[in-house]
Structures are given as C-alpha cells and as structure tokens.
Design an enzyme around this catalytic site. Structure first.
Site: not given
Length: 337
Positions: A111, A173
């Site tokens: 991220f 994720s």
C-alpha cells in the site's frame, strides 16, 4: 499497428518498479495524444451506467495520476488506489518481480501511496471530463492495528466519498500484515456494519449513494469463503470484487523469484479466480460481481463473464500484452445468460 511488442523488451530491461512509475509518468503527460477508443456495450449496474464491462484493477494507478490516459484507452471504469488515510512508503525494495516465463507478477508493495487526500485531489481534477466511471480502493495504514482498522476505513471512505462512483474495501492484500484477518467472522461483521452505517450518513449529506464493494482473496478454503459470502450478503454491502493476488506459488515452483514475499498475479491465477467467480455467482445470484485476476486474453475476459461476473478488471495482462488487450476484450460479445 501495435507498437507494444516492440516497447515491452525495453520496459522489461528496467527494474519493474522503475518501469511502472516511468510508464505512469508518460501516460499522465501524454494523455491528450492518445486516440480515444469508444467501444463496448454499456451496462447498468450499481446505480450507474458503465460504458462497457472492462475496467482497470486497483494497484496499477495507486495515486490516480493517469486517469485521463486510461479513460482514452477505452476502459469503462478505472479503479485507483489502494489509498490509505495517511501517506506511506510501503514495504522495503525490491518488492515487484516479473516472471515472464509464467506471464506472472509477484508484488509485495504494501500500500505505498500518497494518501487518500492527495488521490482525491487528482480525481477531482479530471472527473468531469472522464467518460469512465471511477472506483476508489481504500485500505488501512500499516501501523494501524486491526482493532482500529475500521477507523482507518471510515476516514478513507468519508474523504473519498464525494469523488467516487464506487468504493472498494480492500481487506485482502497479502502485503499488509494481518489485513486478511479482517475477512472473517466478527471482525468482518463489525467492519462492514460500521462502513454501511457511515455510508448511510454520507448518503444523506451528499444526496447520493456510493456503492460499497468488498475485495476478497483467492486463498480461502471453501468453508471460509461461504462464511464470508453469508456475512457480506447479510451486511447489505453492494457487491464483491474477486479476487486479489494469491499466496499460492505452486504454479511457479522452481522460478528464481518463487520464494519472494508477496502476492502472485497473472496467468497462474486465471483458473483459480474464475472458479471462485462461478462459486460466488452460484451462492449469490443477484449480487453485483467484479472479476479480477488472471485476465491475460480476450478469452479469459469472456470466461469471467461466462462464469458470472458482471464486470471484469485487468492489470497483469496489460503489463504483458499492452493496450491491444483492451481492444481485444472490447470486441468480445456480451455473455448470453
């Protein structure tokens, strides 16, 4: 003439992350020179009319710097992000690896992004002249513990809400420690309940309802997946994006990057993600469903639609095959259901 087969060897000579960033810079500066592709059959979904069923998956344009270029290339929708409440640098480099022999990518980006405020500024600057719909993918910051994860999602959602055609809740994720724990049981129930409650408040403030979709992982056991689907159905969340990258690297065993940390995308994910799409559609016949994962050809795109997806996203396929893949997908007929 398709120039990408000649450009790809040059790009693949560069470090993958450098090539990625360079490509985005070029696209952001050269968007006006890209011939606009007007193709595809519109579809009404999630309260919107999508120009076509093909979209760009989150992760490619994390900071929304090249929306205009991707719009001109023909995408019906563009998902930007993942954006977190605060900017963060992501995981240590190297964190992006190509596996050309397998038409695959391993990423452990974590991220990395400029933060949701900066992303929304980029979206606001181009949205009025963008034909494609814009989804904003949101996540939590790495240093935020799971017990306070909902706070991060609420901050990101409230910031992005005025600018998004839909919001994607990224809890899948593999590159943020513990993030996938939010996909299960009480943690998922609480998160979705809080997001739905806040969304209803924002709907009243902005006089529009922005759909919420949950992006799920491909690595859940069938029992876990069914539990997730039941929770999502009961929550009133508007749709599902399936799937994120996989931690299963069996398909690339023996490759020099097979043991790298991170999620695997591309061709090794094709069959797995399509099976999950089919299962979700069987369980939830009416829930809006976006397919993502392993779309490397127009046939893969069509297979996702045939399996039950309403919309389809690409990412790794674009890296390996370039913009021609967009044109090929948009030439495919709509599925007969």
């Amino acid at each position: 003439m398709n120039p990408y087969p000649h450009l790809r060897p040059l790009l693949f000579c560069l470090n993958p992350e450098i090539a990625h960033n360079l490509t985005l810079q070029i696209l952001s500066r050269a968007a006006v020179f890209i011939p606009r592709i007007k193709a595809g059959n519109p579809i009404h979904l999630l309260g919107h009319t999508f120009p076509n069923r093909l979209g760009l998956a989150a992760g490619l344009d994390k900071n929304a710097v090249a929306i205009s270029a991707f719009d001109r290339l023909g995408f019906g929708f563009i998902e930007v992000g993942t954006a977190t409440p605060r900017p963060q640098s992501g995981n240590p480099k190297p964190r992006l690896f190509r596996l050309p022999e397998h038409q695959a990518i391993i990423n452990c980006m974590g991220f990395n992004n400029d933060g949701v405020v900066a992303l929304c500024q980029q979206v606001a600057a181009v949205k009025k002249r963008t034909r494609a719909l814009i989804g904003i993918n949101i996540g939590k910051n790495k240093l935020t513990p799971n017990e306070r994860a909902a706070d991060d999602y609420l901050i990101a959602m409230s910031t992005a809400y005025p600018y998004a055609d839909y919001l994607a809740i990224n809890i899948s994720s593999p590159n943020t420690v513990g993030l996938r724990d939010l996909q299960h049981g009480a943690a998922l129930c609480e998160l979705l309940q809080r997001l739905k409650t806040e969304r209803d408040k924002l709907s009243a403030v902005y006089e529009k309802t922005v759909p919420l979709l949950v992006k799920i992982a491909p690595d859940n056991e069938r029992e876990q997946l069914d539990e997730m689907l039941s929770i999502i159905e009961d929550s009133g969340i508007d749709g599902i994006i399936a799937t994120n990258t996989t931690l299963d690297k069996t398909a690339v065993t023996g490759h020099r990057y097979a043991d790298e940390q991170g999620g695997l995308s591309g061709k090794p994910l094709t069959e797995k993600s399509t099976k999950i799409i089919a299962h979700i559609r069987e369980r939830l016949p009416d829930l809006p469903l976006i397919a993502s994962g392993g779309v490397m050809s127009a046939d893969d795109y069509y297979a996702k639609l045939e399996a039950g997806a309403d919309l389809v996203q690409i990412y790794s396929g674009l890296i390996y095959h370039g913009p021609q893949l967009i044109k090929d997908c948009l030439r495919m007929p709509s599925p007969q259901r």
